[in-house]
Design a protein around this motif. Structure first.
Motif, PDB file in Angstrom:
ATOM      1  N   UNK A   1      16.279  13.117 -54.303  1.00 56.73           N
ATOM      2  CA  UNK A   1      15.692  13.469 -53.016  1.00 56.73           C
ATOM      3  C   UNK A   1      16.811  13.654 -52.005  1.00 56.73           C
ATOM      4  N   UNK A   2      16.484  14.273 -50.915  1.00 57.85           N
ATOM      5  CA  UNK A   2      17.452  14.525 -49.855  1.00 57.85           C
ATOM      6  C   UNK A   2      16.996  13.819 -48.591  1.00 57.85           C
ATOM      7  N   UNK A   3      17.943  13.220 -47.885  1.00 62.91           N
ATOM      8  CA  UNK A   3      17.650  12.531 -46.636  1.00 62.91           C
ATOM      9  C   UNK A   3      18.726  12.852 -45.618  1.00 62.91           C
ATOM     10  N   UNK A   4      18.355  12.783 -44.363  1.00 62.39           N
ATOM     11  CA  UNK A   4      19.308  12.941 -43.277  1.00 62.39           C
ATOM     12  C   UNK A   4      19.751  11.552 -42.830  1.00 62.39           C
ATOM     13  N   UNK A   5      21.050  11.341 -42.737  1.00 59.74           N
ATOM     14  CA  UNK A   5      21.578  10.015 -42.423  1.00 59.74           C
ATOM     15  C   UNK A   5      21.326   9.590 -40.978  1.00 59.74           C
ATOM     16  N   UNK A   6      21.527  10.498 -40.021  1.00 62.69           N
ATOM     17  CA  UNK A   6      21.508  10.104 -38.623  1.00 62.69           C
ATOM     18  C   UNK A   6      20.256  10.538 -37.877  1.00 62.69           C
ATOM     19  N   UNK A   7      19.500  11.501 -38.398  1.00 61.87           N
ATOM     20  CA  UNK A   7      18.298  11.983 -37.720  1.00 61.87           C
ATOM     21  C   UNK A   7      17.190  12.200 -38.748  1.00 61.87           C
ATOM     22  N   UNK A   8      16.533  11.143 -39.212  1.00 58.18           N
ATOM     23  CA  UNK A   8      15.531  11.288 -40.271  1.00 58.18           C
ATOM     24  C   UNK A   8      14.263  12.006 -39.823  1.00 58.18           C
ATOM     25  N   UNK A   9      14.035  12.179 -38.515  1.00 62.52           N
ATOM     26  CA  UNK A   9      12.818  12.811 -38.019  1.00 62.52           C
ATOM     27  C   UNK A   9      13.058  14.230 -37.508  1.00 62.52           C
ATOM     28  N   UNK A  10      14.027  14.895 -38.016  1.00 56.37           N
ATOM     29  CA  UNK A  10      14.353  16.252 -37.604  1.00 56.37           C
ATOM     30  C   UNK A  10      13.235  17.221 -37.997  1.00 56.37           C
ATOM     31  N   UNK A  11      12.987  18.238 -37.145  1.00 56.19           N
ATOM     32  CA  UNK A  11      11.951  19.226 -37.443  1.00 56.19           C
ATOM     33  C   UNK A  11      12.365  20.184 -38.559  1.00 56.19           C
ATOM     34  N   UNK A  12      13.653  20.455 -38.692  1.00 50.99           N
ATOM     35  CA  UNK A  12      14.172  21.309 -39.765  1.00 50.99           C
ATOM     36  C   UNK A  12      15.292  20.535 -40.458  1.00 50.99           C
TER      37      UNK A  12
END
Length: 72
Positions: A26-37
């Motif tokens: 899976x892929x995750x964003x480290x610093x902004x997990x609630x990003x719209x894109x």
């Protein structure tokens, strides 16, 4: 384990241990997990675990009333 008490009370306890061995990456964003894109963010990382484990205990306390719906 289940147990019935007086006054229409019941308690149920469940313990579980689950092992997972075939997990998809899976892929995750480290610093902004609630990003719209999230796909366009620079902090996106791939996470590919080999295995996982989940353990826990669940408690359920219920009270049975005189009819299908009770207000009180």
């Amino acid at each position: 384990m289940e147990h019935d008490f007086p006054a229409d009370l019941a308690v149920r306890v469940e313990a579980y241990r689950k092992h997972y061995s075939q997990l998809k990456p899976r892929y995750e964003n480290l610093f902004d997990p609630l990003s719209l894109v999230p796909e366009l963010r620079w902090d996106r990382v791939r996470i590919a675990p080999d295995a996982a484990r989940a353990e826990g205990v669940e408690w359920l306390l219920t009270r049975r009333g005189p009819g299908p719906c009770t207000a009180g």
